[in-house]
Design a protein around this motif. Structure first.
Motif, PDB file in Angstrom:
ATOM      1  N   THR A 146       0.786  -1.183   0.096  1.00 59.14           N
ATOM      2  CA  THR A 146      -0.071   0.089  -0.135  1.00 59.14           C
ATOM      3  C   THR A 146       0.792   1.201  -0.081  1.00 59.14           C
ATOM      4  OG1 THR A 146      -0.007  -0.066   2.216  1.00 59.14           O
ATOM      5  CG2 THR A 146      -1.710  -1.252   1.229  1.00 59.14           C
ATOM      6  N   CYS A 194       2.248   2.914   2.558  1.00 57.65           N
ATOM      7  CA  CYS A 194       1.487   3.934   3.342  1.00 57.65           C
ATOM      8  C   CYS A 194       2.523   4.578   3.905  1.00 57.65           C
ATOM      9  CB  CYS A 194       0.706   3.030   4.341  1.00 57.65           C
ATOM     10  SG  CYS A 194       1.822   2.204   5.423  1.00 57.65           S
ATOM     11  N   ARG A 195       3.739   4.353   3.980  1.00 56.18           N
ATOM     12  CA  ARG A 195       5.076   5.166   4.693  1.00 56.18           C
ATOM     13  C   ARG A 195       4.939   4.934   6.261  1.00 56.18           C
ATOM     14  NH1 ARG A 195       7.387   9.731   1.530  1.00 56.18           N
ATOM     15  NH2 ARG A 195       6.678   9.137  -0.581  1.00 56.18           N
ATOM     16  N   CYS A 217       6.273   2.849   7.961  1.00 57.63           N
ATOM     17  CA  CYS A 217       7.408   2.357   8.464  1.00 57.63           C
ATOM     18  C   CYS A 217       8.690   3.364   8.293  1.00 57.63           C
ATOM     19  CB  CYS A 217       7.888   0.810   7.513  1.00 57.63           C
ATOM     20  SG  CYS A 217       7.870   1.425   5.965  1.00 57.63           S
ATOM     21  N   CYS A 221       6.734  -0.179  -0.020  1.00 57.02           N
ATOM     22  CA  CYS A 221       6.747  -1.229   0.401  1.00 57.02           C
ATOM     23  C   CYS A 221       8.053  -2.074  -0.201  1.00 57.02           C
ATOM     24  CB  CYS A 221       5.654  -2.224   0.117  1.00 57.02           C
ATOM     25  SG  CYS A 221       3.993  -1.760   1.017  1.00 57.02           S
ATOM     26  N   CYS A 278       7.022  -3.576   9.805  1.00 54.76           N
ATOM     27  CA  CYS A 278       5.799  -3.037   9.075  1.00 54.76           C
ATOM     28  C   CYS A 278       4.640  -3.269  10.053  1.00 54.76           C
ATOM     29  CB  CYS A 278       5.692  -3.986   7.730  1.00 54.76           C
ATOM     30  SG  CYS A 278       4.012  -3.741   6.970  1.00 54.76           S
TER      31      CYS A 278
HETATM   32  S1  SF4 Z   1       6.064  -1.815   4.299  1.00 61.83           S
HETATM   33 FE1  SF4 Z   1       5.771   0.061   5.249  1.00 61.83          FE
HETATM   34  S2  SF4 Z   1       4.977   1.189   3.352  1.00 61.83           S
HETATM   35 FE2  SF4 Z   1       4.523  -0.983   2.959  1.00 61.83          FE
HETATM   36  S3  SF4 Z   1       2.749  -1.546   4.223  1.00 61.83           S
HETATM   37 FE3  SF4 Z   1       4.240  -1.841   5.658  1.00 61.83          FE
HETATM   38  S4  SF4 Z   1       4.458   0.170   6.794  1.00 61.83           S
HETATM   39 FE4  SF4 Z   1       3.151   0.745   4.966  1.00 61.83          FE
END
Ligand code: SF4
Length: 266
Positions: free
Chosen positions: A17, A19-20, A22, A27, A44
Motif C-alpha cells: 500500500t 503507506c509510509r 515504516c 513497500c 511493518c
Molecule cells: S512496508 Fe511500510 S509502506 Fe508498506 S505497508 Fe508496511 S508500513 Fe506501509
C-alpha cells in the motif's frame, strides 16, 4: 524452508500500500531494507506478527549488493511503465523531451524512458539509477529549504549514518587528502559551486545529484595534530524527496565515480 533472498520475495509478503508508516516511501524500499538487514519484517505494522515471525528467520541477506540493486531496478522499472511521466515532470524538477523525462543530475542530463530504462552520456549503474527512479516514483517533490543537516538528523538516518560515513565520507576524505585538485574538478566536471562559508570548513561545495536533492561537501584540512575531516550534509527536505537508504546508495555511486576521476588525475 526456502530462503527469502530477493527484494521481490519479501515485497510479496507486504500489503503493497506504500503507506509510509515504516518511515520508508514504499513497500519495495522496506523490502530492500529488510534484505540489507536495516529493517526487520516486524517493523511493518500491517504484517501479522505470526507472519513476520514465520518469515523472519528465512531472510537471507544478499552478499552481492550490485545484484540486489539490479533486482530493485527491475521492479522500479515496472512501476515507471505504469506511470504518466509528464505528470511528474514539474514536481521532480525535470522536463519532458518528447516522451522522455529529462533530469539534470550533477550537471548532466539523465533520461527516463516510458519503458523504465534510463540513459545518459554518463556511465550508468544501478547505484545511480535506482535512487533516480525511486526519486521519480516516490519523491514528495519538495523544494529544498536551505537548511543543511547531517544524515543522522534525517528520518531513518541513524540506521544508515555509520555505513554512509564509512563508504562515502571516509572514501571522499582520502581522495581529497591525496588529490588537492579534487574539489576544483568536481566543480568543473559536475557543475558544482562554492558555498558561502559554513561550519568553519576550509572548502565547502554544493552539488546537485538530483534536481531537488542538493548536497553540501565540507572539508577541513589537516592541522597540527588534527587529521583532516570531511562531512556531507543534506538539505532538511532530502528524506522526503528520497529515502535515506537511497541517499546512501546514491552517495556510494557518486563517490565511486569521483574516485575514478581522482585516479585519472593522479
Ligand atoms: S512496508 Fe511500510 S509502506 Fe508498506 S505497508 Fe508496511 S508500513 Fe506501509
Amino acid at each position: 524452508m526456502a530462503k527469502l533472498s530477493t527484494p521481490f520475495e519479501i515485497y510479496k509478503l507486504l500489503p503493497q500500500t506504500n503507506c509510509r508508516q515504516c518511515h520508508l516511501p514504499s513497500c519495495l524500499a522496506f523490502a530492500t531494507a529488510v534484505l540489507k538487514g536495516a529493517k526487520k519484517l516486524a517493523q511493518c505494522p500491517f504484517l501479522a506478527p505470526e507472519v513476520a515471525a514465520q518469515f523472519a528467520g528465512r531472510v537471507e541477506a544478499r552478499t552481492s549488493m550490485d545484484r540486489n540493486m539490479e533486482d530493485v531496478f527491475i521492479l522500479l522499472q515496472k512501476d515507471v511503465v505504469a506511470m504518466d511521466l509528464s505528470a511528474r515532470a514539474e514536481a521532480v524538477g525535470g522536463r519532458m523531451v518528447g516522451a522522455k523525462l529529462a533530469l539534470t543530475c550533477l550537471g548532466k542530463d539523465f533520461f527516463v524512458h516510458p519503458d523504465g530504462t534510463v540513459t545518459s552520456q554518463c556511465h550508468i549503474n544501478p547505484w545511480v539509477t535506482v535512487p533516480l527512479l525511486s526519486y521519480v516514483l516516490e519523491g514528495a517533490g519538495e523544494n529544498p529549504v536551505g537548511q543543511w543537516v547531517s544524515m543522522r538528523e534525517l528520518v531513518d538516518g541513524p540506521t544508515w549514518n555509520a555505513l554512509f560515513a564509512h563508504r562515502c565520507e571516509m572514501v571522499l576524505r582520502n581522495l581529497a587528502d591525496a588529490n588537492s585538485r579534487l574539489f576544483a574538478d568536481l566543480i568543473g566536471i559536475f557543475s558544482g559551486r562554492n558555498s558561502a562559508p559554513v561550519f568553519a570548513a576550509d572548502i565547502a561545495i554544493i552539488l546537485a545529484p538530483l534536481p531537488k536533492v542538493p548536497i553540501l561537501i565540507c572539508y577541513w584540512r589537516a592541522e597540527d595534530d588534527l587529521e583532516s575531516r570531511l562531512s556531507i550534509y543534506f538539505d532538511r527536505s532530502a528524506d522526503r524527496n528520497l529515502a535515506v537508504e537511497y541517499l546512501h546508495t546514491l552517495g556510494v555511486g557518486m563517490v565511486s565515480m569521483f574516485a575514478k576521476i581522482g585516479h585519472q588525475h593522479g
